[in-house]
Scaffold this active site. Structure first.
Site, PDB file in Angstrom:
ATOM      1  N   SER A  28      10.236 -11.919  14.629  1.00  0.00           N
ATOM      2  CA  SER A  28      11.356 -11.107  15.091  1.00  0.00           C
ATOM      3  C   SER A  28      11.943 -11.690  16.370  1.00  0.00           C
ATOM      4  O   SER A  28      11.231 -12.337  17.158  1.00  0.00           O
ATOM      5  CB  SER A  28      10.824  -9.695  15.363  1.00  0.00           C
ATOM      6  OG  SER A  28      11.723  -8.977  16.151  1.00  0.00           O
ATOM      7  N   LYS A  33       3.816  -9.516  16.804  1.00  0.00           N
ATOM      8  CA  LYS A  33       4.644 -10.617  16.265  1.00  0.00           C
ATOM      9  C   LYS A  33       4.332 -11.904  17.023  1.00  0.00           C
ATOM     10  O   LYS A  33       4.212 -12.972  16.428  1.00  0.00           O
ATOM     11  CB  LYS A  33       6.133 -10.271  16.349  1.00  0.00           C
ATOM     12  CG  LYS A  33       6.542  -9.154  15.411  1.00  0.00           C
ATOM     13  CD  LYS A  33       6.351  -9.552  13.949  1.00  0.00           C
ATOM     14  CE  LYS A  33       6.381  -8.393  12.999  1.00  0.00           C
ATOM     15  NZ  LYS A  33       5.912  -8.687  11.649  1.00  0.00           N
ATOM     16  N   SER A  87       2.637   2.513   2.209  1.00  0.00           N
ATOM     17  CA  SER A  87       2.622   3.304   3.441  1.00  0.00           C
ATOM     18  C   SER A  87       4.043   3.541   3.952  1.00  0.00           C
ATOM     19  O   SER A  87       4.286   4.512   4.654  1.00  0.00           O
ATOM     20  CB  SER A  87       1.771   2.623   4.518  1.00  0.00           C
ATOM     21  OG  SER A  87       2.274   1.325   4.780  1.00  0.00           O
ATOM     22  N   ASN A  88       4.965   2.637   3.617  1.00  0.00           N
ATOM     23  CA  ASN A  88       6.353   2.846   4.046  1.00  0.00           C
ATOM     24  C   ASN A  88       7.314   2.501   2.916  1.00  0.00           C
ATOM     25  O   ASN A  88       8.390   1.951   3.143  1.00  0.00           O
ATOM     26  CB  ASN A  88       6.651   2.001   5.290  1.00  0.00           C
ATOM     27  CG  ASN A  88       7.883   2.483   6.019  1.00  0.00           C
ATOM     28  OD1 ASN A  88       8.192   3.678   6.014  1.00  0.00           O
ATOM     29  ND2 ASN A  88       8.620   1.577   6.625  1.00  0.00           N
ATOM     30  N   TYR A 141       3.976  -3.436  19.047  1.00  0.00           N
ATOM     31  CA  TYR A 141       4.609  -4.044  17.861  1.00  0.00           C
ATOM     32  C   TYR A 141       5.067  -5.470  18.180  1.00  0.00           C
ATOM     33  O   TYR A 141       4.743  -6.416  17.451  1.00  0.00           O
ATOM     34  CB  TYR A 141       5.803  -3.202  17.379  1.00  0.00           C
ATOM     35  CG  TYR A 141       6.647  -3.942  16.366  1.00  0.00           C
ATOM     36  CD1 TYR A 141       6.191  -4.130  15.073  1.00  0.00           C
ATOM     37  CD2 TYR A 141       7.885  -4.495  16.716  1.00  0.00           C
ATOM     38  CE1 TYR A 141       6.939  -4.843  14.145  1.00  0.00           C
ATOM     39  CE2 TYR A 141       8.646  -5.206  15.801  1.00  0.00           C
ATOM     40  CZ  TYR A 141       8.171  -5.384  14.510  1.00  0.00           C
ATOM     41  OH  TYR A 141       8.909  -6.097  13.599  1.00  0.00           O
ATOM     42  N   ASN A 157      16.826   2.628  14.028  1.00  0.00           N
ATOM     43  CA  ASN A 157      17.830   1.565  14.012  1.00  0.00           C
ATOM     44  C   ASN A 157      19.230   2.139  13.843  1.00  0.00           C
ATOM     45  O   ASN A 157      19.411   3.176  13.214  1.00  0.00           O
ATOM     46  CB  ASN A 157      17.538   0.577  12.874  1.00  0.00           C
ATOM     47  CG  ASN A 157      16.242  -0.184  13.117  1.00  0.00           C
ATOM     48  OD1 ASN A 157      15.806  -0.335  14.259  1.00  0.00           O
ATOM     49  ND2 ASN A 157      15.621  -0.636  12.053  1.00  0.00           N
ATOM     50  N   ASN A 174       0.834  -1.222   0.000  1.00  0.00           N
ATOM     51  CA  ASN A 174       0.000   0.000   0.000  1.00  0.00           C
ATOM     52  C   ASN A 174       0.859   1.258   0.000  1.00  0.00           C
ATOM     53  O   ASN A 174       0.337   2.359   0.127  1.00  0.00           O
ATOM     54  CB  ASN A 174      -0.964   0.004   1.199  1.00  0.00           C
ATOM     55  CG  ASN A 174      -0.258   0.138   2.535  1.00  0.00           C
ATOM     56  OD1 ASN A 174       0.969   0.108   2.592  1.00  0.00           O
ATOM     57  ND2 ASN A 174      -1.022   0.276   3.611  1.00  0.00           N
TER      58      ASN A 174
HETATM   59  P1  NAD Z   1       9.182  -2.031   5.599  1.00  0.00           P
HETATM   60  O1  NAD Z   1       8.329  -1.040   6.297  1.00  0.00           O
HETATM   61  O2  NAD Z   1      10.335  -1.538   4.811  1.00  0.00           O
HETATM   62  O3  NAD Z   1       8.273  -2.945   4.639  1.00  0.00           O
HETATM   63  C1  NAD Z   1       6.929  -3.243   4.922  1.00  0.00           C
HETATM   64  C2  NAD Z   1       6.124  -2.956   3.660  1.00  0.00           C
HETATM   65  O4  NAD Z   1       4.747  -3.305   3.909  1.00  0.00           O
HETATM   66  C3  NAD Z   1       6.142  -1.479   3.269  1.00  0.00           C
HETATM   67  O5  NAD Z   1       6.491  -1.389   1.894  1.00  0.00           O
HETATM   68  C4  NAD Z   1       4.718  -0.995   3.516  1.00  0.00           C
HETATM   69  O6  NAD Z   1       4.330   0.003   2.595  1.00  0.00           O
HETATM   70  C5  NAD Z   1       3.923  -2.287   3.372  1.00  0.00           C
HETATM   71  N1  NAD Z   1       2.655  -2.326   4.138  1.00  0.00           N
HETATM   72  C6  NAD Z   1       2.478  -2.041   5.452  1.00  0.00           C
HETATM   73  N2  NAD Z   1       1.183  -2.187   5.781  1.00  0.00           N
HETATM   74  C7  NAD Z   1       0.529  -2.590   4.662  1.00  0.00           C
HETATM   75  C8  NAD Z   1      -0.830  -2.909   4.356  1.00  0.00           C
HETATM   76  N3  NAD Z   1      -1.786  -2.805   5.264  1.00  0.00           N
HETATM   77  N4  NAD Z   1      -1.146  -3.296   3.096  1.00  0.00           N
HETATM   78  C9  NAD Z   1      -0.184  -3.387   2.145  1.00  0.00           C
HETATM   79  N5  NAD Z   1       1.120  -3.095   2.375  1.00  0.00           N
HETATM   80  C10 NAD Z   1       1.469  -2.706   3.610  1.00  0.00           C
HETATM   81  O7  NAD Z   1       9.650  -3.096   6.700  1.00  0.00           O
HETATM   82  P2  NAD Z   1      10.791  -4.205   6.633  1.00  0.00           P
HETATM   83  O8  NAD Z   1      11.941  -3.722   7.443  1.00  0.00           O
HETATM   84  O9  NAD Z   1      11.024  -4.637   5.247  1.00  0.00           O
HETATM   85  O10 NAD Z   1      10.087  -5.353   7.465  1.00  0.00           O
HETATM   86  C11 NAD Z   1       9.350  -6.383   6.827  1.00  0.00           C
HETATM   87  C12 NAD Z   1       8.756  -7.298   7.881  1.00  0.00           C
HETATM   88  O11 NAD Z   1       9.802  -7.823   8.706  1.00  0.00           O
HETATM   89  C13 NAD Z   1       7.772  -6.613   8.842  1.00  0.00           C
HETATM   90  O12 NAD Z   1       6.740  -7.536   9.125  1.00  0.00           O
HETATM   91  C14 NAD Z   1       8.607  -6.345  10.060  1.00  0.00           C
HETATM   92  O13 NAD Z   1       7.818  -6.288  11.212  1.00  0.00           O
HETATM   93  C15 NAD Z   1       9.507  -7.573  10.062  1.00  0.00           C
HETATM   94  N6  NAD Z   1      10.781  -7.369  10.787  1.00  0.00           N
HETATM   95  C16 NAD Z   1      11.576  -6.324  10.430  1.00  0.00           C
HETATM   96  C17 NAD Z   1      12.761  -6.096  11.134  1.00  0.00           C
HETATM   97  C18 NAD Z   1      13.651  -4.924  10.771  1.00  0.00           C
HETATM   98  O14 NAD Z   1      14.474  -4.537  11.602  1.00  0.00           O
HETATM   99  N7  NAD Z   1      13.553  -4.349   9.582  1.00  0.00           N
HETATM  100  C19 NAD Z   1      13.131  -6.963  12.184  1.00  0.00           C
HETATM  101  C20 NAD Z   1      12.297  -8.031  12.499  1.00  0.00           C
HETATM  102  C21 NAD Z   1      11.115  -8.228  11.793  1.00  0.00           C
END
Ligand code: NAD
Length: 337
Positions: free
Chosen positions: A125, A154, A34-35, A150, A199, A32
């Protein structure tokens, strides 16, 4: 074979799309934005020469999720990254996190449970372990009450998937990431944090490039050799490759149980000061930093025992901290140029 990658334009998702396409999978991304941004698609194409299918969609919209699975009825597996991930924001706005991270998951599982078989990979995580008693942390370490909404999403996500898999044809792998860092070596894709990074590594590279005056080191009085916190920094490309291996394991029905759990880390802990020193070495820059008080919710130490991923998945992290930091630095220089 067609694979759905939710959140596939995000940091870890985009690197995983690249590795899936390199292995010959046809990828459909739901995001979507959003990030993330649609620009990320260009980076994926520049690296792989292939354009994934992109559906701009919000997974909180149940009818949209239902329509998606009607349209793409031939999905061989789902890798579910989409979630909100800022710990501090989750404390400020818990319902955003419970809605986004849980309802999206439920809607996808509702569609998958109607299929004769389904393969599902979940982004979990190491936060589920809290401050573990023993290092390195094995998958058997007891889970601790989450310190933030958060973290709670998980743990709940893992529980929901486990309950659903018991009574459906869904097979799942829960991947517990340690600290994902770095960027693709091509510098075509990488991390794009919004605002002040939470981070360490993006905070370091933004300080290195001059966007921030100095790096804040949160506490040097922890019970560690140099007093700073210890984490396990895993290169995002290594992490992405683990998802491909996990997906292939499910598709080839090699999983031993309906739900399997793997830690994904390097197995080595590095302190904040070690990371700063390594960054200075790879970048040739002196990093201005100051020690400030501890940050609430930070644990002292977390690094993975990766034996299970190494032996059962047959996956092992290849990158060193030097390599991870130099790829992050190359990416930072590219996006600020
Ligand atoms: P990120 O925010 O870069 O990627 C998440 C993506 O999901 C984004 O592109 C965002 O636009 C999309 N998104 C969020 N809500 C949505 C929705 N309702 N519908 C459609 N798209 C949606 O995050 P990341 O760092 O790539 O993390 C990916 C996953 O790994 C997440 O579940 C996060 O919790 C998990 N995680 C990340 C880390 C870290 O440090 N990066 C560590 C442990 C776990």
């Amino acid at each position: 074979m067609k694979v759905l990658v939710t959140g596939g334009l995000g940091f870890i998702g985009s690197h995983t799309v690249v590795e899936l396409q390199n292995e010959g999978f046809e990828v459909v991304i739901i995001d979507n934005l959003s990030n993330s941004s649609e620009e990320v698609l260009k980076g994926i194409v520049a690296i792989t020469g292939k354009t994934p299918i992109f559906e701009k969609m919000d997974l909180r919209e149940k009818p949209a999720v239902q329509n998606f699975f009607k349209k793409h009825h031939d999905i061989a597996g789902v890798i579910h990254f989409a979630a909100s991930k800022a710990v501090g924001e989750s404390v400020e706005n818990p319902l955003l996190y419970y809605e986004n991270n849980i309802s999206s998951l439920v809607y996808i599982l509702q569609e998958l449970q109607q299929k004769p078989e389904a393969n599902f990979i979940f982004s979990s995580s190491c936060t589920v372990y809290g401050q573990a008693e023993k290092m390195p942390i094995t998958e058997e370490a007891p889970l601790q009450k989450a310190l933030s909404p958060y973290g709670a999403t998980k743990q709940m996500g893992e529980d929901i998937i486990t309950d659903v898999a018991k009574v459906t044809n869904i097979n799942a792998i829960l991947l517990r990431y340690f600290n994902p860092v770095g960027a693709h070596p091509s510098a075509e894709i990488g991390e794009l944090p919004i605002g002040v990074p939470q981070n360490l590594i993006p905070f370091i590279t933004q300080t290195g490039i001059g966007m921030r005056a100095e790096l804040a080191v949160y506490g040097d009085d922890y019970p560690t050799p140099d007093g700073t916190c210890i984490r396990d920094y895993i290169h995002v490309v290594d992490l992405a490759k683990a998802h491909v291996v996990a997906l292939q394991r499910l598709i080839n029905k090699k999983n031993a149980t309906k739900v399997e759990i793997f830690n994904l880390g390097t197995g080595t802990g590095s302190s904040v000061l070690e990371v700063i020193n390594t960054f200075e070495k790879v970048s040739g820059k002196k990093l201005p930093y100051k020690i400030v008080s501890r940050r609430e919710g930070d644990i002292t130490s977390a690094y993975a025992n990766t034996d299970r991923a190494n032996t059962v998945l047959g996956w092992k992290a290849q990158s060193t901290l030097e390599h991870s930091l130099s790829s992050a630095w190359k990416w930072e220089q590219k996006i600020r140029s």
